[in-house]
Scaffold this motif. Structure first.
Motif, PDB file in Angstrom:
ATOM      1  N   ILE A 309       9.234  -0.740 -13.694  1.00 34.82           N
ATOM      2  CA  ILE A 309      10.228  -1.231 -12.736  1.00 34.82           C
ATOM      3  C   ILE A 309       9.632  -1.255 -11.335  1.00 34.82           C
ATOM      4  CG2 ILE A 309      12.441  -0.708 -11.632  1.00 34.82           C
ATOM      5  CD1 ILE A 309      13.382   0.375 -14.361  1.00 34.82           C
ATOM      6  N   ALA A 310       8.859  -0.219 -10.992  1.00 29.95           N
ATOM      7  CA  ALA A 310       8.238  -0.172  -9.670  1.00 29.95           C
ATOM      8  C   ALA A 310       7.301  -1.357  -9.457  1.00 29.95           C
ATOM      9  CB  ALA A 310       7.490   1.140  -9.493  1.00 29.95           C
ATOM     10  N   LEU A 311       6.454  -1.646 -10.437  1.00 30.56           N
ATOM     11  CA  LEU A 311       5.500  -2.740 -10.278  1.00 30.56           C
ATOM     12  C   LEU A 311       6.199  -4.101 -10.318  1.00 30.56           C
ATOM     13  CD1 LEU A 311       2.411  -1.521 -12.343  1.00 30.56           C
ATOM     14  CD2 LEU A 311       3.017  -1.105  -9.953  1.00 30.56           C
ATOM     15  N   ARG A 312       7.229  -4.215 -11.154  1.00 27.84           N
ATOM     16  CA  ARG A 312       8.006  -5.460 -11.165  1.00 27.84           C
ATOM     17  C   ARG A 312       8.652  -5.698  -9.802  1.00 27.84           C
ATOM     18  NH1 ARG A 312       8.863 -10.122 -14.403  1.00 27.84           N
ATOM     19  NH2 ARG A 312      10.873 -11.001 -13.833  1.00 27.84           N
ATOM     20  N   SER A 313       9.206  -4.626  -9.213  1.00 33.18           N
ATOM     21  CA  SER A 313       9.840  -4.766  -7.903  1.00 33.18           C
ATOM     22  C   SER A 313       8.819  -5.164  -6.844  1.00 33.18           C
ATOM     23  CB  SER A 313      10.551  -3.475  -7.507  1.00 33.18           C
ATOM     24  OG  SER A 313       9.639  -2.427  -7.203  1.00 33.18           O
ATOM     25  N   ALA A 314       7.623  -4.582  -6.900  1.00 28.87           N
ATOM     26  CA  ALA A 314       6.574  -4.936  -5.938  1.00 28.87           C
ATOM     27  C   ALA A 314       6.176  -6.398  -6.074  1.00 28.87           C
ATOM     28  CB  ALA A 314       5.362  -4.027  -6.142  1.00 28.87           C
ATOM     29  N   HIS A 315       6.048  -6.851  -7.304  1.00 28.84           N
ATOM     30  CA  HIS A 315       5.660  -8.237  -7.568  1.00 28.84           C
ATOM     31  C   HIS A 315       6.726  -9.204  -7.066  1.00 28.84           C
ATOM     32  CE1 HIS A 315       5.176 -11.842 -10.186  1.00 28.84           C
ATOM     33  NE2 HIS A 315       3.897 -11.611 -10.001  1.00 28.84           N
ATOM     34  N   LEU A 316       7.990  -8.936  -7.391  1.00 23.59           N
ATOM     35  CA  LEU A 316       9.081  -9.799  -6.946  1.00 23.59           C
ATOM     36  C   LEU A 316       9.206  -9.807  -5.424  1.00 23.59           C
ATOM     37  CD1 LEU A 316      11.995  -9.014  -9.441  1.00 23.59           C
ATOM     38  CD2 LEU A 316      10.949 -11.249  -9.065  1.00 23.59           C
ATOM     39  N   ALA A 317       9.192  -8.609  -4.818  1.00 24.07           N
ATOM     40  CA  ALA A 317       9.376  -8.514  -3.369  1.00 24.07           C
ATOM     41  C   ALA A 317       8.237  -9.185  -2.621  1.00 24.07           C
ATOM     42  CB  ALA A 317       9.492  -7.049  -2.949  1.00 24.07           C
ATOM     43  N   ALA A 318       7.007  -8.994  -3.094  1.00 23.51           N
ATOM     44  CA  ALA A 318       5.866  -9.617  -2.419  1.00 23.51           C
ATOM     45  C   ALA A 318       5.977 -11.139  -2.457  1.00 23.51           C
ATOM     46  CB  ALA A 318       4.561  -9.150  -3.054  1.00 23.51           C
ATOM     47  N   ALA A 319       6.433 -11.696  -3.590  1.00 25.00           N
ATOM     48  CA  ALA A 319       6.567 -13.149  -3.699  1.00 25.00           C
ATOM     49  C   ALA A 319       7.608 -13.683  -2.714  1.00 25.00           C
ATOM     50  CB  ALA A 319       6.940 -13.529  -5.133  1.00 25.00           C
TER      51      ALA A 319
END
Length: 408
Positions: A309-319
């Protein structure tokens, strides 16, 4: 007071902060990471899910992770009394990675933030965020280890502070989780497992013989270590702190599989306990900021979903943030909050039914349909956002119907 200026400030140097920093640096933005602690430092959450690998690859960290010598992982082994059920994550509904690693987080987290720094992110260890002025140009007040204070003005702030939950505390964003308060007691052991005693490529999740709402983990790590712990409602672990080691030892002996595999293997670090880790917030974003990973919401450790979830959130937020910094008009709720929560809600449906015993009935059902088994395996592998999977698109109804089929 001194004021530094940067495009993006990230609070926390854990996996979410590291991946977000790397992705933003790849887009050419200046990034400052503020971390209260010094690395390496211990953290729980040692069993990754295969979905994580795609985000590590995109962040330019995959080669470093592969070459680090972590314990390979390809699935999960469930056990309750004399019932067993193993899932191989390579045999799953969703496309993508089917393998990953089980890691000592002190080494893993230090590796990721070093990769982010190598890509140009500035990292300041031992710096604590004291206050924030939210807005279109948010300003943080920060203190270094000598208690000298300074300000950081950014175009945007990402909170990846994990269980520190910096912005939820400072901005009063906390919200009820809807989950009962649970606790975990855990340590590492020198396991001494024979090669044929247990499949080290899988995490072992064992249910207490008498309490289906109490469960154990055993996570084989590299070098002959295993992480071992027990999770239950907090009152289950009531007792003096001085008796914590004896309490964990007695629990291991009470579960036949762990007793056989670990027995009296010596603990190689102090027995620790954490409580009340489930967390939620009213919103995952606001004026000039967004919350990543555990800083926003944490469910439960049972399916090792935290890092994913942490890495998914980082990926989504960065995009989303790259588009905003490039001048586009973005909708943080529609493009970040809602999509992230859809996967979290999938995990939530699985977690809730684990503790009621319904998911355990499904997992141990002896006549599992191969196609449905692959759908369940995909969620357990972290693919909680793949809505081609019926157990992602409609998890509550599908799990309820499946459970009804398994018990009738």
């Amino acid at each position: 007071m001194r004021r530094d200026n940067v495009d993006v400030t990230i609070i926390g140097a854990g996996p979410a902060g590291s991946v977000a920093a790397a992705l933003l640096r790849q887009a050419g933005h200046s990034v400052l990471v503020l971390e209260r602690q010094h690395f390496p430092r211990f953290s729980i959450g040692e069993s990754l899910l295969p979905q994580s690998m795609a985000y590590l690859e995109e962040a330019g960290m995959l080669q470093a992770v592969v070459e680090a010598g972590f314990q390979y992982k390809n699935g999960a082994h469930f056990v309750w009394r004399d019932q067993v059920s193993s899932f191989d994550f390579r045999d799953k509904h969703s496309p993508g990675w089917g393998t990953t690693y089980q890691v000592e987080r002190a080494t893993f987290d230090a590796l990721l933030i070093r990769c982010a720094a190598d890509q140009g992110a500035e990292v300041r260890f031992g710096h604590t965020v004291l206050a924030m002025q939210p807005g279109p140009a948010p300003v943080l007040e920060v203190a270094d280890e000598q208690a000298a204070r300074y300000e950081v003005a950014s175009r945007f702030v990402l909170d990846a502070s994990g269980f520190g939950r910096v912005l939820p505390r400072l901005l009063e964003l906390e919200a009820p989780t809807g989950l009962p308060p649970r606790a975990a007691i855990f340590s590492h052991v020198r396991d001494g497992l024979a090669l044929d005693a247990f499949d080290r490529d899988k995490i072992c999740i064992a249910t207490h013989p008498e309490r289906r709402d109490v469960w154990f983990w055993m996570i084989p790590l590299a070098g002959g270590r295993s992480s071992v712990g027990c999770v239950a409602q907090a009152a289950f672990f009531d007792g003096p702190e001085a008796e914590r080691e004896a309490r964990l030892r007695a629990l291991i002996r009470a579960e036949p599989t762990l007793h056989r595999l670990i027995g009296d293997a010596p603990f190689v670090m102090p027995v620790r306990q954490i409580s009340g880790y489930a967390a939620n917030v009213a919103r995952l974003h606001g004026a000039g900021y967004a919350l990543l990973g555990n800083a926003g919401e944490f469910l439960d450790p049972v399916f090792s979903s935290g890092v994913t979830i942490a890495l998914r959130s980082a990926h989504l937020a960065a995009a989303v943030l790259k588009r905003e910094l490039g001048g586009a008009k973005v909708d943080w709720h529609a493009e970040y909050d809602a999509p992230l929560r859809r996967g979290i809600d999938t995990f939530r449906a699985f977690v809730e039914r684990w503790y009621t015993g319904e998911l355990q009935d499904i997992i141990y059902y002896p006549r599992q349909t191969p196609a449905i088994r692959r759908m369940i395996s995909a969620v357990l592998a972290g693919y909680a956002w793949d809505e081609s999977n019926p157990y992602v698109a409609d998890p509550v109804r599908r799990l309820n119907v499946l459970h009804e089929m398994c018990v009738t």
